[in-house]
Scaffold this motif. Structure first.
Motif, mmCIF file in Angstrom:
data_model
loop_
_atom_site.group_PDB
_atom_site.id
_atom_site.type_symbol
_atom_site.label_atom_id
_atom_site.label_comp_id
_atom_site.label_asym_id
_atom_site.label_seq_id
_atom_site.Cartn_x
_atom_site.Cartn_y
_atom_site.Cartn_z
ATOM 1 N N LYS A 1 0.611 -14.369 8.894
ATOM 2 C CA LYS A 1 1.122 -15.263 9.948
ATOM 3 C C LYS A 1 2.209 -14.590 10.785
ATOM 4 O O LYS A 1 2.395 -14.931 11.941
ATOM 5 C CB LYS A 1 1.668 -16.550 9.331
ATOM 6 N N SER A 2 2.924 -13.638 10.187
ATOM 7 C CA SER A 2 3.983 -12.911 10.901
ATOM 8 C C SER A 2 3.534 -11.537 11.363
ATOM 9 O O SER A 2 4.335 -10.767 11.891
ATOM 10 C CB SER A 2 5.205 -12.747 9.984
ATOM 11 N N GLY A 3 2.265 -11.217 11.125
ATOM 12 C CA GLY A 3 1.759 -9.898 11.506
ATOM 13 C C GLY A 3 2.194 -8.807 10.547
ATOM 14 O O GLY A 3 2.218 -7.630 10.907
ATOM 15 N N PHE A 4 2.548 -9.197 9.325
ATOM 16 C CA PHE A 4 2.998 -8.251 8.315
ATOM 17 C C PHE A 4 1.899 -8.004 7.290
ATOM 18 O O PHE A 4 0.928 -8.739 7.205
ATOM 19 C CB PHE A 4 4.242 -8.766 7.592
ATOM 20 N N GLY A 5 2.104 -6.964 6.475
ATOM 21 C CA GLY A 5 1.154 -6.625 5.421
ATOM 22 C C GLY A 5 1.870 -6.364 4.104
ATOM 23 O O GLY A 5 3.052 -6.677 3.946
ATOM 24 N N ARG A 6 1.154 -5.758 3.187
ATOM 25 C CA ARG A 6 1.694 -5.536 1.838
ATOM 26 C C ARG A 6 2.889 -4.596 1.812
ATOM 27 O O ARG A 6 3.769 -4.722 0.965
ATOM 28 C CB ARG A 6 0.594 -5.010 0.916
ATOM 29 N N ALA A 7 2.940 -3.645 2.728
ATOM 30 C CA ALA A 7 4.099 -2.738 2.774
ATOM 31 C C ALA A 7 5.360 -3.537 3.093
ATOM 32 O O ALA A 7 6.423 -3.301 2.503
ATOM 33 C CB ALA A 7 3.882 -1.643 3.808
ATOM 34 N N HIS A 8 5.255 -4.498 3.990
ATOM 35 C CA HIS A 8 6.391 -5.358 4.332
ATOM 36 C C HIS A 8 6.808 -6.172 3.103
ATOM 37 O O HIS A 8 7.998 -6.344 2.834
ATOM 38 C CB HIS A 8 6.022 -6.306 5.475
ATOM 39 N N HIS A 9 5.809 -6.648 2.379
ATOM 40 C CA HIS A 9 6.070 -7.427 1.165
ATOM 41 C C HIS A 9 6.887 -6.613 0.165
ATOM 42 O O HIS A 9 7.891 -7.078 -0.372
ATOM 43 C CB HIS A 9 4.744 -7.868 0.547
ATOM 44 N N ARG A 10 6.469 -5.381 -0.070
ATOM 45 C CA ARG A 10 7.177 -4.540 -1.042
ATOM 46 C C ARG A 10 8.611 -4.282 -0.611
ATOM 47 O O ARG A 10 9.536 -4.348 -1.426
ATOM 48 C CB ARG A 10 6.407 -3.230 -1.254
ATOM 49 N N VAL A 11 8.819 -4.014 0.672
ATOM 50 C CA VAL A 11 10.176 -3.751 1.158
ATOM 51 C C VAL A 11 11.046 -4.989 0.992
ATOM 52 O O VAL A 11 12.143 -4.915 0.435
ATOM 53 C CB VAL A 11 10.159 -3.267 2.628
#
Length: 160
Positions: free
Chosen positions: A48-58
């Motif tokens: 929904k925010s245009g993010f992915g799993r890398a964003h999640h980990r950070v």
């Protein structure tokens, strides 16, 4: 379909049968499917925010260790500076992470989640936590310690 047993004996060779005796395909596939489902709920939120799993980990690790340095995060995630720079810039620009110059070393960059970042980290962790709690409850007494020991032993020995 993967994960379901089939009789393919007419197509297997003796070499294949021998390797299947030493390779635990069932556990490998269960890990694939568990990971897919474990990451599915957060993926939908991130999308929904245009993010992915890398964003999640950070967001996850910065939220868990406020003030960690960029160098520490690179070491934790085992990714390149270039990979982190893009993701970190997006999270900073979106107001989820803030970066502060180190008090002793001005080259050092310390990372903190903002209130929005903390809320995102919690929103991503809640469905995962529920999934873990449900699975542990179905597994029985002592499951948490056994699962923890299993996962620790799955990590590379040099990893944190």
């Amino acid at each position: 379909m993967a994960g379901q047993s089939r009789d393919n004996s007419q197509y297997t060779t003796d070499v294949t049968r021998k390797s299947e005796d030493t390779i635990d395909f069932e556990i490998i596939e269960l890990l694939f499917f568990a990971y897919r489902d474990f990451t599915g709920d957060p993926d939908a939120i991130l999308e929904k925010s245009g993010f992915g799993r890398a964003h999640h980990r950070v967001v996850h690790f910065v939220n868990r260790e406020p003030g960690m340095t960029v160098a520490d995060l690179l070491d934790t995630l085992k990714i390149t500076k270039q990979s982190l720079a893009r993701v970190l810039k997006q999270l900073i620009d979106s107001g989820y992470i803030r970066q502060v110059t180190g008090p002793e070393d001005r080259r050092q960059r310390m990372l903190y989640t903002t209130k929005e970042g903390q809320a995102l980290a919690r929103a991503l962790a809640e469905p995962q936590s529920r999934r873990i709690a449900d699975a542990l409850a179905k597994t029985g007494p002592g499951a948490r310690e056994i699962v923890k020991r299993f996962l620790v032993n799955m990590k590379n020995s040099a990893a944190d």
